[in-house]
Motif scaffolding. Sequence first.
Motif, PDB file in Angstrom:
ATOM      1  N   ILE A   1       0.835  -1.208   0.000  1.00 39.63           N
ATOM      2  CA  ILE A   1       0.000   0.000   0.000  1.00 39.63           C
ATOM      3  C   ILE A   1       0.868   1.255   0.000  1.00 39.63           C
ATOM      4  CG2 ILE A   1      -1.644   1.349   1.388  1.00 39.63           C
ATOM      5  CD1 ILE A   1      -2.776  -1.411   2.346  1.00 39.63           C
ATOM      6  N   ASN A   2       1.897   1.267   0.823  1.00 39.94           N
ATOM      7  CA  ASN A   2       2.811   2.408   0.915  1.00 39.94           C
ATOM      8  C   ASN A   2       3.475   2.687  -0.433  1.00 39.94           C
ATOM      9  OD1 ASN A   2       4.425   4.453   2.096  1.00 39.94           O
ATOM     10  ND2 ASN A   2       6.048   2.994   2.541  1.00 39.94           N
ATOM     11  N   TYR A   3       3.980   1.633  -1.073  1.00 36.51           N
ATOM     12  CA  TYR A   3       4.642   1.795  -2.371  1.00 36.51           C
ATOM     13  C   TYR A   3       3.639   2.198  -3.454  1.00 36.51           C
ATOM     14  CZ  TYR A   3       7.541   0.854  -6.427  1.00 36.51           C
ATOM     15  OH  TYR A   3       8.230   0.980  -7.606  1.00 36.51           O
ATOM     16  N   SER A   4       2.434   1.641  -3.411  1.00 34.14           N
ATOM     17  CA  SER A   4       1.402   1.963  -4.406  1.00 34.14           C
ATOM     18  C   SER A   4       0.998   3.429  -4.320  1.00 34.14           C
ATOM     19  CB  SER A   4       0.176   1.069  -4.202  1.00 34.14           C
ATOM     20  OG  SER A   4       0.520  -0.288  -4.357  1.00 34.14           O
ATOM     21  N   ILE A   5       0.939   3.960  -3.106  1.00 36.95           N
ATOM     22  CA  ILE A   5       0.634   5.393  -2.933  1.00 36.95           C
ATOM     23  C   ILE A   5       1.693   6.237  -3.625  1.00 36.95           C
ATOM     24  CG2 ILE A   5       0.508   7.269  -1.232  1.00 36.95           C
ATOM     25  CD1 ILE A   5      -0.744   5.204   0.712  1.00 36.95           C
ATOM     26  N   GLY A   6       2.968   5.871  -3.431  1.00 31.23           N
ATOM     27  CA  GLY A   6       4.061   6.597  -4.076  1.00 31.23           C
ATOM     28  C   GLY A   6       3.973   6.529  -5.587  1.00 31.23           C
ATOM     29  N   CYS A   7       3.638   5.347  -6.122  1.00 30.22           N
ATOM     30  CA  CYS A   7       3.485   5.189  -7.578  1.00 30.22           C
ATOM     31  C   CYS A   7       2.322   6.032  -8.099  1.00 30.22           C
ATOM     32  CB  CYS A   7       3.261   3.722  -7.930  1.00 30.22           C
ATOM     33  SG  CYS A   7       4.719   2.698  -7.670  1.00 30.22           S
ATOM     34  N   PHE A   8       1.230   6.063  -7.333  1.00 29.64           N
ATOM     35  CA  PHE A   8       0.074   6.882  -7.737  1.00 29.64           C
ATOM     36  C   PHE A   8       0.452   8.355  -7.801  1.00 29.64           C
ATOM     37  CE2 PHE A   8      -3.480   9.607  -6.378  1.00 29.64           C
ATOM     38  CZ  PHE A   8      -4.357   9.382  -7.442  1.00 29.64           C
ATOM     39  N   PHE A   9       1.190   8.837  -6.798  1.00 31.56           N
ATOM     40  CA  PHE A   9       1.632  10.232  -6.794  1.00 31.56           C
ATOM     41  C   PHE A   9       2.511  10.538  -8.002  1.00 31.56           C
ATOM     42  CE2 PHE A   9       1.295  10.616  -1.867  1.00 31.56           C
ATOM     43  CZ  PHE A   9      -0.068  10.842  -1.992  1.00 31.56           C
ATOM     44  N   GLU A  10       3.396   9.598  -8.343  1.00 32.99           N
ATOM     45  CA  GLU A  10       4.309   9.784  -9.473  1.00 32.99           C
ATOM     46  C   GLU A  10       3.528   9.841 -10.784  1.00 32.99           C
ATOM     47  OE1 GLU A  10       7.565  10.743 -11.337  1.00 32.99           O
ATOM     48  OE2 GLU A  10       7.506  10.471  -9.169  1.00 32.99           O
ATOM     49  N   ILE A  11       2.548   8.952 -10.941  1.00 35.13           N
ATOM     50  CA  ILE A  11       1.717   8.940 -12.149  1.00 35.13           C
ATOM     51  C   ILE A  11       0.876  10.214 -12.233  1.00 35.13           C
ATOM     52  CG2 ILE A  11      -0.227   7.774 -13.287  1.00 35.13           C
ATOM     53  CD1 ILE A  11       0.911   5.132 -12.046  1.00 35.13           C
ATOM     54  N   ALA A  12       0.337  10.652 -11.096  1.00 34.30           N
ATOM     55  CA  ALA A  12      -0.485  11.866 -11.061  1.00 34.30           C
ATOM     56  C   ALA A  12       0.299  13.087 -11.523  1.00 34.30           C
ATOM     57  CB  ALA A  12      -1.021  12.088  -9.648  1.00 34.30           C
ATOM     58  N   GLN A  13       1.561  13.152 -11.131  1.00 35.62           N
ATOM     59  CA  GLN A  13       2.396  14.288 -11.539  1.00 35.62           C
ATOM     60  C   GLN A  13       2.614  14.340 -13.041  1.00 35.62           C
ATOM     61  OE1 GLN A  13       5.880  15.581  -8.876  1.00 35.62           O
ATOM     62  NE2 GLN A  13       5.761  13.368  -8.742  1.00 35.62           N
ATOM     63  N   SER A  14       2.813  13.167 -13.651  1.00 33.86           N
ATOM     64  CA  SER A  14       3.123  13.125 -15.080  1.00 33.86           C
ATOM     65  C   SER A  14       1.878  13.237 -15.956  1.00 33.86           C
ATOM     66  CB  SER A  14       3.871  11.827 -15.411  1.00 33.86           C
ATOM     67  OG  SER A  14       3.088  10.697 -15.084  1.00 33.86           O
ATOM     68  N   ARG A  15       0.712  12.972 -15.388  1.00 35.91           N
ATOM     69  CA  ARG A  15      -0.517  12.946 -16.203  1.00 35.91           C
ATOM     70  C   ARG A  15      -1.433  14.152 -15.972  1.00 35.91           C
ATOM     71  NH1 ARG A  15       2.290  10.057 -18.268  1.00 35.91           N
ATOM     72  NH2 ARG A  15       2.128   7.820 -18.734  1.00 35.91           N
ATOM     73  N   PHE A  16      -1.318  14.819 -14.828  1.00 34.81           N
ATOM     74  CA  PHE A  16      -2.236  15.913 -14.514  1.00 34.81           C
ATOM     75  C   PHE A  16      -1.482  17.218 -14.299  1.00 34.81           C
ATOM     76  CE2 PHE A  16      -4.156  11.976 -12.753  1.00 34.81           C
ATOM     77  CZ  PHE A  16      -5.272  11.921 -13.570  1.00 34.81           C
ATOM     78  N   ASN A  17      -2.171  18.304 -14.511  1.00 31.93           N
ATOM     79  CA  ASN A  17      -1.597  19.626 -14.273  1.00 31.93           C
ATOM     80  C   ASN A  17      -1.733  19.968 -12.784  1.00 31.93           C
ATOM     81  OD1 ASN A  17      -0.656  22.230 -14.385  1.00 31.93           O
ATOM     82  ND2 ASN A  17      -2.496  23.067 -15.382  1.00 31.93           N
ATOM     83  N   LEU A  18      -0.594  19.973 -12.103  1.00 29.03           N
ATOM     84  CA  LEU A  18      -0.600  20.230 -10.658  1.00 29.03           C
ATOM     85  C   LEU A  18       0.023  21.581 -10.323  1.00 29.03           C
ATOM     86  CD1 LEU A  18       0.535  16.695  -9.401  1.00 29.03           C
ATOM     87  CD2 LEU A  18      -1.796  17.547  -9.695  1.00 29.03           C
ATOM     88  N   SER A  19       0.010  22.492 -11.298  1.00 33.22           N
ATOM     89  CA  SER A  19       0.650  23.801 -11.104  1.00 33.22           C
ATOM     90  C   SER A  19      -0.035  24.625 -10.017  1.00 33.22           C
ATOM     91  CB  SER A  19       0.661  24.582 -12.419  1.00 33.22           C
ATOM     92  OG  SER A  19      -0.659  24.730 -12.917  1.00 33.22           O
ATOM     93  N   HIS A  20      -1.297  24.301  -9.723  1.00 32.58           N
ATOM     94  CA  HIS A  20      -2.037  25.052  -8.705  1.00 32.58           C
ATOM     95  C   HIS A  20      -1.628  24.671  -7.283  1.00 32.58           C
ATOM     96  CE1 HIS A  20      -4.219  21.287  -9.306  1.00 32.58           C
ATOM     97  NE2 HIS A  20      -4.691  21.430  -8.076  1.00 32.58           N
ATOM     98  N   LEU A  21      -0.925  23.550  -7.134  1.00 34.20           N
ATOM     99  CA  LEU A  21      -0.529  23.093  -5.802  1.00 34.20           C
ATOM    100  C   LEU A  21       0.641  23.914  -5.267  1.00 34.20           C
ATOM    101  CD1 LEU A  21      -0.640  19.192  -6.128  1.00 34.20           C
ATOM    102  CD2 LEU A  21      -2.303  20.670  -4.995  1.00 34.20           C
ATOM    103  N   PRO A  22       0.737  24.074  -3.941  1.00 34.67           N
ATOM    104  CA  PRO A  22       1.894  24.758  -3.350  1.00 34.67           C
ATOM    105  C   PRO A  22       3.184  23.999  -3.660  1.00 34.67           C
ATOM    106  CG  PRO A  22       0.140  24.453  -1.726  1.00 34.67           C
ATOM    107  CD  PRO A  22      -0.252  23.667  -2.929  1.00 34.67           C
ATOM    108  N   TYR A  23       4.301  24.710  -3.626  1.00 35.39           N
ATOM    109  CA  TYR A  23       5.605  24.120  -3.955  1.00 35.39           C
ATOM    110  C   TYR A  23       5.911  22.912  -3.069  1.00 35.39           C
ATOM    111  CZ  TYR A  23      10.653  23.610  -4.339  1.00 35.39           C
ATOM    112  OH  TYR A  23      11.916  23.103  -4.509  1.00 35.39           O
ATOM    113  N   GLN A  24       5.679  23.038  -1.764  1.00 37.43           N
ATOM    114  CA  GLN A  24       5.993  21.952  -0.827  1.00 37.43           C
ATOM    115  C   GLN A  24       5.168  20.697  -1.122  1.00 37.43           C
ATOM    116  OE1 GLN A  24       5.448  25.093   0.057  1.00 37.43           O
ATOM    117  NE2 GLN A  24       7.382  25.725   1.005  1.00 37.43           N
ATOM    118  N   SER A  25       3.906  20.883  -1.552  1.00 36.92           N
ATOM    119  CA  SER A  25       3.050  19.733  -1.877  1.00 36.92           C
ATOM    120  C   SER A  25       3.572  18.985  -3.094  1.00 36.92           C
ATOM    121  CB  SER A  25       1.609  20.198  -2.127  1.00 36.92           C
ATOM    122  OG  SER A  25       1.070  20.811  -0.980  1.00 36.92           O
ATOM    123  N   LYS A  26       3.962  19.746  -4.123  1.00 31.89           N
ATOM    124  CA  LYS A  26       4.505  19.115  -5.335  1.00 31.89           C
ATOM    125  C   LYS A  26       5.817  18.395  -5.038  1.00 31.89           C
ATOM    126  CE  LYS A  26       4.127  22.948  -7.790  1.00 31.89           C
ATOM    127  NZ  LYS A  26       4.201  23.911  -8.911  1.00 31.89           N
TER     128      LYS A  26
END
Length: 323
Positions: free
Chosen positions: A244-269
Amino acid sequence: MTNFSEVTSLHLSVYYGMEDLKPMYFCIFLIIYITIVAENAALIGVVYREKTLHEPMYLLVCNLAANGLYGSTALLPALLSNILSHSHEISLPLCQTQIYAIHTYAITEFTILAVMSYDRYVAVCYPLHYHTIMSQRLVKLIVFTWLYPLLAFLIVLIFTVRLQICGRTIEQVYCLNYLLVKLACSDSSVASLVGLLSVPLYTVPQIIMIFYSYAHILRICILSFTKSKFKAFRTCTPHLLAIINYSIGCFFEIAQSRFNLSHLPYQSKLFLSLYFLIFPPILNPAIYGLSIQLIRVQLLRLFSRKSRQVTNTAAKGAAVAAH
């Protein structure tokens, strides 16, 4: 023919967001790296020293810890160096080396977790034959978990290394294969296709193994629920938490490459981009160290022994000083 200037170094632009708080970021990541090294080295040391832990499950946990050291070392020393740097540049060969290390860490982590699910499947479904089956296959499985990712991703990297790179800016704190391919000025369609086709090759077999193993484990536990089966199933808990821990990390990595996260604060990204490289190596030793009694007991003995040694040394030093 168009002439392109040869690129020898790349800018990692995300580091510029750390400029105002360089000392704080440096201290945080240094503490994280020291913690990862200390935790995983202690876990490997305990399993190596204690003969009672020379069992298939614990040896696989050792490999998970070794891979955690490998992945964090691929990232954090370079990250600490870049935080202190004024240019935030990385040479192209070092970037390519980091790509190889980070990607092989990710594939190896998932492959080890898949092999560990098979280990739990044999332990729960074939308890009487567990030691016979795993003793015959363990060495082959461990060699496979390392050799398969190291050789398989090398094919992908060869296509990337052959590209002529013209862009100079990577919007990340570390190098990734698809980000480097995007900077190519030569035809990158083959490299992109190979990279795309490699994703299911590196993930689908592991996913099938994990789901197959736990489907059978659940079926056995439901059909013949006994105290021994429940005890065996409990040993699956740390493994499930690690997945589960590793899958969460993979999901975050995929989310970054597929979605526009420019609205998020720097620390969150930054948190999202570093999760799969930092949190599995830092949490896995804690998960296994706290969940598995044999490991927990041996770790406590190790630390109590070390604390007594420190106390005795300090007492002797004080006695010498008094005389």
